[in-house]
Write an enzyme that holds these catalytic residues in place. Structure first.
Site: not given
Length: 624
Positions: A279, A365, A393
């Site tokens: 990353k 979630e 969600r």
């Protein structure tokens, strides 16, 4: 090199050295643009080489390539006809920060929320086969999105269906498997060898069809093979789900990835290619602090320092974080939960002080909300901190697991309202509407820093579900009081009262805009009452009764969708009371998805700036 790329097909014509040079140019463009505009820097830097290798073999003008979430898709945008407009990334009228079907035919699926790519890919593969087409369908999903439940639902179903799809797992942090090196490359080469797969298939057919009890023998062999295989080779989970697993492979080795992708293209059935990337690759600041540079605002490319407005007030997120730490020091039952957003929600600081009471469940979630319900049912005081857009969600869990059982879960909704450059996938403009109608749930929004602190304290003292919604960015800058004050549930406050003829009922971020609009109206000799309603639910009906009876015009103001929001609640109450609802004027967000841009630009677009509010009220008042 970038000047020579006018379509994705041009990438396939390049040699290795040209691809390496192109990767460097693309990284520079991504860094420069994110430094100027902000954006998802580290994820997109990590996938430059992966994207170039992928587009050397597949063509997004023909093949369907879905970039999960879209954090890592900037190279995709540059290579698919948007290099000249890339400098407009995340600006009003510019290109979006995420793939969007209406922006380019190469954007196979609109994204922005995590874990959707595999399910979408399965759907596309089903339609492709029904239409007897032969293009490839590829889902590129990061390890973070791979923690989401929908990713596993899609993964499981794709394995069951046996469709020809390719899933590329971009692993830059989760360390699913550490066997990167010569042996894993050797295993990868074996697995993508067509001869290997043909021998495996022929052996299965011979044993099951030619030998007595062949099926039983093959299954018994499978059981033995699975135990040995799981111990010795990576990716056995995916093999068990029906995938040909390849990897892990170096996501910055363009030549080897091209070889893998080329051979995977011709394999039958679902294939999962596990790619390891770094990353922030190519930008030292981002490589050293990938979390800090995951999603950034404007920054100085030379120093890596974020550009901040001088003298800016603390953010609402920071105020929430500090208040929760203070409250947790007084109550050992308070815990904090988030879904892969510890820094974004301010809970990173909480985790440093109370690590045993902090829980990051990943991009899950639904699980976060039901886990909180379980903690509350067992005597805890859990606080679930989510971005408003992601709390959508967990709607079923809020209804069924939290509110139906009337459990003391506090839902803190950061990024409520318009969030700016991340655009329509991230605006938190539906929460008043999707929460207001749920029984047992209290919904409130603060006008400033102190009210946020007091609302959080009130939530900790409340024995039932409660939601606190606050905006992104700097708070109002008022001095922060010491200690906390418990608010009376469902009671608003009158900010100013010069005349009962025009009543401004505001919630949350719109309170300060209402105060300023009232000042502008005063200059036009229109005098008002300004009310901070505080509570979207329950409404302060006693205050409404008192104010509405003498009003010629009642104005509601919210940074939320008008459909089903705060203003709708006021209208419903007035209609039920038999009052004249024609005297009500509502300010909020109309029935449309709002584009990206700065928050002031978007508030102006929605008619929610103080001057616009004042002009609208003056016009309406003059018509009465």
């Amino acid at each position: 090199m970038l000047d020579r790329i006018n379509s994705p097909a041009d990438v396939a014509k390049l040699g290795f050295n040209e691809l390496v040079a192109l990767a460097g140019e693309i990284r520079n463009q991504i860094i420069d643009t994110c430094a100027a505009n902000g954006g998802h820097l580290a994820p997109s830097l990590g996938t430059v080489d992966l994207t170039l290798a992928l587009y050397s073999i597949f063509n997004p003008e023909r093949d369907k390539i879905i970039w999960d979430v879209g954090h890592q898709a900037y190279t995709h945008k540059i290579l698919t006809g948007r290099k000249d407009r890339f400098k407009t990334l995340r600006t009003k009228g510019g290109i979006t920060g995420f793939p969007k079907m209406s922006e380019s035919p190469c954007d196979a699926f609109g994204v922005g929320h995590a874990s959707t790519s595999i399910s979408a890919a399965v759907g596309m593969a089903i339609e492709r086969d029904m239409l007897k087409q032969n293009h490839k369908v590829i889902a590129v999903i990061g390890d973070g999105a791979f923690t989401g439940g929908e990713a596993y639902e899609g993964l499981n179903y794709a394995g069951t269906m046996g469709k020809n799809i390719i899933v590329i797992l971009n692993d830059n942090e989760m360390s699913i498997d550490k066997n990167v090196g010569a042996m894993s490359e050797y295993l990868a080469r074996i697995r993508i060898d067509p001869q290997y797969n043909k021998v495996k298939k022929d052996l299965q057919e011979f044993i099951t069809q030619s030998l007595p009890f062949g099926e039983t023998l093959w299954k018994a062999g499978d059981s033995l093979k699975d135990g040995i295989y799981a111990a010795l080779t990576p990716g056995s989970l995916f093999e068990f789900l029906g995938y040909t697993y390849v990897g892990p492979i170096d996501g910055h080795n363009i030549l080897f990835m091209k070889e893998v992708f080329e051979k995977a293209r011709d394999l039958e059935g679902p294939v999962l290619i596990h790619v390891r990337t770094t990353k922030g690759k190519g930008f030292d600041f981002a490589e050293n602090e990938p979390d800090k540079f995951h999603g950034v605002g404007k920054f100085n490319r030379k120093t890596g320092e974020m550009v901040k407005k001088p003298g800016a007030a603390p953010s609402y997120t920071e105020i929430f974080s500090q208040a929760l730490i203070e409250l947790a020091g007084k109550n050992p039952r308070i815990s904090a939960i988030t879904a892969a957003m510890p820094s974004g929600t301010g809970l990173k600081a909480f985790s440093n002080v109370y690590p045993e009471r902090f829980f990051d469940v990943g991009i899950a979630e639904e699980h976060a909300m039901t886990m909180a319900a379980g903690m509350a049912a067992a005597g805890g005081k859990p606080v679930v901190a989510l971005y408003s857009t992601f709390a959508q969600r967990a709607y079923d869990q809020i209804v069924h697991d939290v509110c139906l059982q009337n459990l003391p879960v506090t839902i803190c909704l950061d990024r409520g309202g318009l969030v700016g450059a991340d655009g329509p996938t991230h605006h938190g403009v539906f929460d008043y509407s999707y929460l207001r109608h749920i029984p047992n749930l209290v919904v409130m929004a603060p006008k400033d820093e102190n009210e946020l602190r007091n609302m959080l304290y009130t939530a900790m003292e409340h024995n039932g579900p409660i939601a606190v919604r606050y905006p992104r960015g700097s708070a109002t800058g008022v001095p922060v009081d010491e200690g906390f004050k418990k608010l009376e549930i469902g009671k608003g406050e009158i900010i100013s009262q010069e005349s009962k003829s025009v009543v401004l009922l505001a919630v949350g971020s719109m309170v300060k805009h209402s105060i300023r609009a009232a000042e502008i109206l005063r200059e036009a000799n229109i005098y008002t009452t300004v009310v901070n309603m505080r509570f979207i639910k329950p409404l302060d009906t006693a205050l409404l009764d008192e104010l509405v009876k003498d009003a010629r015009l009642v104005v509601t103001l919210e940074e939320n969708a008008l459909a089903g929001g705060f203003g709708s609640g006021v209208l419903e109450y007035l209609a039920d009371k038999g009052l004249n609802t024609a005297q009500v004027m509502r300010f909020g967000i109309q029935d449309s998805f709002i584009e990206q841009g700065s928050c002031p630009e978007l508030l102006d677009l929605c008619g929610l700036m103080p001057q616009q509010i004042a002009d609208g009220i003056a016009k309406k008042y003059g018509e009465l």
